[in-house]
Design an enzyme around this catalytic site. Structure first.
Site: not given
Ligand code: G3P
Length: 218
Positions: A83
């Site tokens: 990533k």
């Molecule tokens: O993996 C990245 C993403 O899914 C993060 O989610 O909830 O931290 O915005 P969030």
């Protein structure tokens, strides 16, 4: 639509994997921090458990260092997707790692133009963050639909990996919009089964069954 689990919690991944719900896993530095585990150790464990792509994120900000970190992460297992962030350095690293034959997930995508760049750099996955757009009163789901249209217009093979998913509704809408993958925390995936009419129906069936006095297994 494929389901990836957005966590570095091995027990939660194993529980959903046993039900056939896990087509892959995504992690990020915050999720590694939350797990309290060593990145190499926990990522190796996840890769051994899950056959599909397991995203592991670089933390360098300069392309050469990202490439070094990406190559190190890719050594962990064949199913690693490195990533990289949506920056020019991240796109350079994407290109180099794809030339090595690694899968690459370009993360922190918030616009259609960023998604176009990732596809042109040969990304395996683009990760538009729905929830974080909603957080600032923009429309995360609209972005998923727009990227789908653009990728289909030009036949880009980069998979749309809807990320930052916060609700069951996000998953249903992403499926309608044609996202290739949705990555969601285990709790959100567990909530997909819930419906009040299912609960009410179960209560009624069980109450009537009790009145029959019968057993299916003696
Ligand atoms: O993996 C990245 C993403 O899914 C993060 O989610 O909830 O931290 O915005 P969030």
């Amino acid at each position: 639509m494929k389901f990836f689990v957005d966590t570095a919690d091995v027990a939660a991944i194993a529980e959903l994997d046993a039900l056939g719900m896990v087509d892959g896993v995504t992690t990020n530095p915050s999720l590694i921090m939350k797990s309290g585990r060593d990145i190499h150790e926990v990522t190796r464990e996840i890769c051994a458990l899950v056959a599909g792509p397991v995203s592991a994120e670089v933390v360098a900000t300069e392309a050469d260092a990202m490439i070094r970190e990406g190559r190190r992460l890719a050594e962990i297992a064949d199913n690693i997707a490195v990533k990289v962030p949506m920056t020019w350095d991240g796109l350079k690293a994407c290109r180099a790692l794809r030339n090595d034959g690694c899968m690459v997930n370009v993360t922190l995508c918030f616009s259609t133009n960023q998604a176009l760049l990732a596809a042109k750099a040969g990304a395996s996955f683009i990760s538009p963050f729905i929830g974080r757009l909603d957080d600032i009163n923009l429309d995360g789901l609209q972005l998923i639909g727009d990227i789908r249209i653009i990728y289909d217009n030009y036949g880009f093979e980069t998979e749309v990996l809807a990320a930052s998913i916060r609700s069951a509704n996000h998953i249903a809408e992403c499926a309608k919009l044609g996202a290739d993958v949705a990555t969601a925390p285990p709790d959100v995936i567990r909530k997909l089964v819930q419906h009040p009419l299912t609960d009410r129906g179960m209560d009624a069936f069980l109450a009537d069954w009790a009145k029959t006095g019968q057993r299916i297994v003696a």
